[in-house]
Design an enzyme around this catalytic site. Structure first.
Site, PDB file in Angstrom:
ATOM      1  N   GLU A  74      -4.259   4.663  62.825  1.00  0.00           N
ATOM      2  CA  GLU A  74      -3.395   5.251  61.787  1.00  0.00           C
ATOM      3  C   GLU A  74      -4.295   6.144  60.947  1.00  0.00           C
ATOM      4  OE1 GLU A  74      -0.276   4.900  61.712  1.00  0.00           O
ATOM      5  OE2 GLU A  74       0.196   3.023  62.715  1.00  0.00           O
ATOM      6  N   CYS A  76      -1.602   8.373  52.767  1.00  0.00           N
ATOM      7  CA  CYS A  76      -1.560   9.152  54.011  1.00  0.00           C
ATOM      8  C   CYS A  76      -0.197   9.815  54.185  1.00  0.00           C
ATOM      9  CB  CYS A  76      -1.872   8.242  55.195  1.00  0.00           C
ATOM     10  SG  CYS A  76      -0.880   6.757  55.199  1.00  0.00           S
TER      11      CYS A  76
HETATM   12  P1  NAP Z   1     -12.521   6.350  56.098  1.00  0.00           P
HETATM   13  O1  NAP Z   1     -13.745   6.905  55.515  1.00  0.00           O
HETATM   14  O2  NAP Z   1     -12.193   6.681  57.496  1.00  0.00           O
HETATM   15  O3  NAP Z   1     -12.606   4.774  55.896  1.00  0.00           O
HETATM   16  C1  NAP Z   1     -11.665   3.906  56.456  1.00  0.00           C
HETATM   17  C2  NAP Z   1     -12.368   2.702  57.028  1.00  0.00           C
HETATM   18  O4  NAP Z   1     -13.139   3.100  58.166  1.00  0.00           O
HETATM   19  C3  NAP Z   1     -13.371   2.065  56.054  1.00  0.00           C
HETATM   20  O5  NAP Z   1     -13.358   0.680  56.249  1.00  0.00           O
HETATM   21  C4  NAP Z   1     -14.682   2.673  56.494  1.00  0.00           C
HETATM   22  O6  NAP Z   1     -15.790   1.901  56.138  1.00  0.00           O
HETATM   23  C5  NAP Z   1     -14.507   2.709  57.985  1.00  0.00           C
HETATM   24  N1  NAP Z   1     -15.324   3.700  58.672  1.00  0.00           N
HETATM   25  C6  NAP Z   1     -15.724   4.910  58.231  1.00  0.00           C
HETATM   26  N2  NAP Z   1     -16.434   5.535  59.184  1.00  0.00           N
HETATM   27  C7  NAP Z   1     -16.486   4.705  60.239  1.00  0.00           C
HETATM   28  C8  NAP Z   1     -17.064   4.792  61.540  1.00  0.00           C
HETATM   29  N3  NAP Z   1     -17.724   5.876  61.949  1.00  0.00           N
HETATM   30  N4  NAP Z   1     -16.925   3.747  62.388  1.00  0.00           N
HETATM   31  C9  NAP Z   1     -16.242   2.670  62.003  1.00  0.00           C
HETATM   32  N5  NAP Z   1     -15.660   2.513  60.793  1.00  0.00           N
HETATM   33  C10 NAP Z   1     -15.781   3.535  59.930  1.00  0.00           C
HETATM   34  O7  NAP Z   1     -11.218   6.742  55.301  1.00  0.00           O
HETATM   35  P2  NAP Z   1     -11.100   7.011  53.759  1.00  0.00           P
HETATM   36  O8  NAP Z   1     -11.463   8.428  53.542  1.00  0.00           O
HETATM   37  O9  NAP Z   1     -11.737   5.955  52.980  1.00  0.00           O
HETATM   38  O10 NAP Z   1      -9.498   6.799  53.631  1.00  0.00           O
HETATM   39  C11 NAP Z   1      -8.635   7.816  53.550  1.00  0.00           C
HETATM   40  C12 NAP Z   1      -8.089   8.260  54.903  1.00  0.00           C
HETATM   41  O11 NAP Z   1      -7.291   7.244  55.475  1.00  0.00           O
HETATM   42  C13 NAP Z   1      -7.170   9.443  54.728  1.00  0.00           C
HETATM   43  O12 NAP Z   1      -7.386  10.373  55.751  1.00  0.00           O
HETATM   44  C14 NAP Z   1      -5.792   8.842  54.845  1.00  0.00           C
HETATM   45  O13 NAP Z   1      -4.786   9.727  55.197  1.00  0.00           O
HETATM   46  C15 NAP Z   1      -6.026   7.775  55.854  1.00  0.00           C
HETATM   47  N6  NAP Z   1      -4.979   6.754  55.780  1.00  0.00           N
HETATM   48  C16 NAP Z   1      -4.094   6.662  56.808  1.00  0.00           C
HETATM   49  C17 NAP Z   1      -3.063   5.748  56.768  1.00  0.00           C
HETATM   50  C18 NAP Z   1      -2.068   5.629  57.888  1.00  0.00           C
HETATM   51  O14 NAP Z   1      -1.395   4.615  57.953  1.00  0.00           O
HETATM   52  N7  NAP Z   1      -1.950   6.597  58.755  1.00  0.00           N
HETATM   53  C19 NAP Z   1      -2.941   4.905  55.661  1.00  0.00           C
HETATM   54  C20 NAP Z   1      -3.869   5.010  54.628  1.00  0.00           C
HETATM   55  C21 NAP Z   1      -4.886   5.949  54.716  1.00  0.00           C
HETATM   56  P3  NAP Z   1     -16.745   2.308  54.902  1.00  0.00           P
HETATM   57  O15 NAP Z   1     -15.909   2.249  53.679  1.00  0.00           O
HETATM   58  O16 NAP Z   1     -17.805   1.281  54.951  1.00  0.00           O
HETATM   59  O17 NAP Z   1     -17.232   3.710  55.192  1.00  0.00           O
END
Ligand code: NAP
Length: 458
Positions: free
Chosen positions: A232, A266
């Site tokens: 997601e 999101c």
């Molecule tokens: P993010 O950086 O991708 O972080 C999300 C999760 O992934 C965190 O637990 C993060 O850990 C982990 N993570 C980051 N890089 C990783 C990697 N290379 N390998 C494994 N895990 C990894 O996302 P964000 O910027 O915090 O959150 C916002 C994003 O989420 C936006 O793009 C939003 O649209 C999306 N989102 C989507 C939905 C949906 O249902 N489609 C819902 C909510 C949010 P760390 O914190 O330790 O880096």
């Protein structure tokens, strides 16, 4: 990134937490694997009783938990408390419906497959890893955990590093409610330690909610190990307004769609695409309402927009707006950093974006709206579908033919007509294109983490 609570309202570090060592992670996976064996052999009624007890814990602690969410990631307190209540409701929903969602399905006429009987059954997969974001620190996790545990799986949570207190609350929640030890555990690890957990043979599947880069890397590791993955990811949802719509109501809802969760959802409307006949009226009303929002301390009940959750997130927003400004876009309101401590950004509306502005393609994760003028319905669809995302969408029209046209043509996982996108436990949720694959919520979201076993009998 360190695992810590940095209050985005003050910018102050409140807590730094030591990550789990590799041997602590290993012990938790061992516990989860043992719990999965127990869970798959329990009755739905037993799991439902535990799940309802977990929901009751959330209800009892809604105020305190809401405050914790607001302190860790900055959303207005009423929205934090509502998130806790919504999570408890979803837990009760899966407690009630899982047995029916996962019931055996008989083939009506088994003679067509030369059998006396043929049927399908849903079985749990085992241990499932959830990699989760900070924007809905409770809801995002519960909407995975409730269906997964009710299906008889065990869950491991790698939460975002900036919400460790929410992660630690979730670490013990299910055990406190009666679930076997290890049924759901938090792993305090960074994103760079996720690959080795996915690779562990005891972990059978992974779900990630987060950004596209994180999704890409998790899916690549899951692919390498031939494991089921659900993604997601981000969105830059279109919110389309056509001349037959109630333009004032559309503008009021557009503001809510854009600033809910401080603009960090999101499924927020992010690109507002308005038919030229009603563009000026919509733009004036929308910009006026965005400029009147109360920005400030999210613990105060009158606050409508709190800070962006992290300093880096706010910098991303500043960069997107400055890129648009430099390329000649018009800032109708906002476009500045208010004189407050913490990571605030003024609610912003930007119009006249040239095609090469980053905002045309990229997701603005904060209170920044882009406005687009569409010459007709086809042009609105062209603009709506021009990003690489395809999460949700909204269209405002009172014309049934136009409604049918947009429902069919929008390239998205969902279309909301005359409203804003909201997640409901009863409705499947997920995207297409680079917004990810697989679905959460409803029956289909629960079945993602089951083995659909076919049984044939001579
Ligand atoms: P993010 O950086 O991708 O972080 C999300 C999760 O992934 C965190 O637990 C993060 O850990 C982990 N993570 C980051 N890089 C990783 C990697 N290379 N390998 C494994 N895990 C990894 O996302 P964000 O910027 O915090 O959150 C916002 C994003 O989420 C936006 O793009 C939003 O649209 C999306 N989102 C989507 C939905 C949906 O249902 N489609 C819902 C909510 C949010 P760390 O914190 O330790 O880096």
């Amino acid at each position: 990134m360190s695992i810590s609570t940095v209050n985005p309202t003050s910018g102050k570090t409140e807590i730094i937490i030591d990550p789990h060592t590799p041997s602590e992670v290993d012990a938790r996976i061992t516990e989860a694997a043992a719990a999965a064996e127990i869970l798959r052999n329990t009755e739905f009624a037993q799991r439902a009783e535990w799940m309802r007890a977990a929901a009751a814990i959330l209800d009892d602690q809604a105020e305190g938990l809401g405050e914790l969410i607001t302190i860790e990631m900055g959303k207005p307190i009423a929205q934090s408390v509502a998130e806790v209540e919504k999570s408890a409701k979803a837990m009760r929903y899966y407690a009630e419906h899982s047995e029916a969602f996962l019931a055996d399905v008989e083939l009506d006429d088994p003679s067509t497959v030369n059998a006396s009987r043929a049927w399908t059954r849903y079985e749990p997969l085992g241990v499932v890893l959830a990699v989760m974001p900070w924007n809905y620190p409770l809801w995002q996790v519960i909407r995975f955990a409730a269906p997964a545990l009710m299906a008889g799986n065990a869950g491991l949570l790698k939460h975002a590093s900036n919400v460790p207190q929410a992660a630690l609350f979730l670490d013990t929640l299910f055990e406190r409610a009666g679930f076997p030890k290890g049924s759901f555990r938090t792993l305090l690890i960074g994103g760079n330690s996720v690959a080795s957990v996915i690779a562990d043979p005891r972990v059978r599947a992974v779900t990630l909610t987060g950004s596209e880069p994180a999704g890409r890397s998790v899916a690549a590791v899951a692919g390498d190990h031939v494991k089921k993955a659900v993604l997601e990811l981000g969105g830059s949802d279109p919110f389309i307004v056509l001349p037959s719509a109630n333009v004032r109501a559309a503008a009021t809802t557009a503001v809510r769609a854009r600033i809910n969760n401080n603009g960090q959802s999101c499924i927020a409307g992010k690109r507002f695409i308005v038919h030229t006949d009603v563009y000026d009226a919509f733009a004036a009303e929308f910009a006026k309402q965005m400029s009147e929002l109360v920005v400030g301390n999210p613990l105060l009940p009158e606050t409508q927009v709190g800070p962006v959750a992290t300093e880096a997130g706010r910098q991303d927003l500043i960069d997107l707006v400055e890129d648009a400004r430099e390329r000649g876009a018009t800032i109708l309101t906002g476009g500045s950093v208010p004189d407050l401590p913490g990571w605030f950004y003024t609610p912003t509306v930007i119009a006249d974006l040239p095609d090469d502005a980053r905002l045309v393609q990229e997701e603005a994760f904060g209170p920044v709206a882009s406005l687009y003028r569409a010459t007709d319905a086809d042009d609105a669809i062209r603009i709506a579908n021009q990003t690489t995302f395809g999460l949700s969408s909204a269209v405002w029209t009172e014309d049934p033919a136009e409604e049918a046209y947009f429902v069919e043509k929008l390239d998205a996982g969902a279309v909301f007509v005359n409203g804003m996108t909201i997640s409901y436990q009863e409705l499947p949720f997920g995207g297409i294109k680079r917004s990810g694959f697989g679905r959460e919520l409803a029956a289909v979201g629960q079945r993602e983490f089951c083995n659909l076993k076919t049984v044939w009998k001579a």
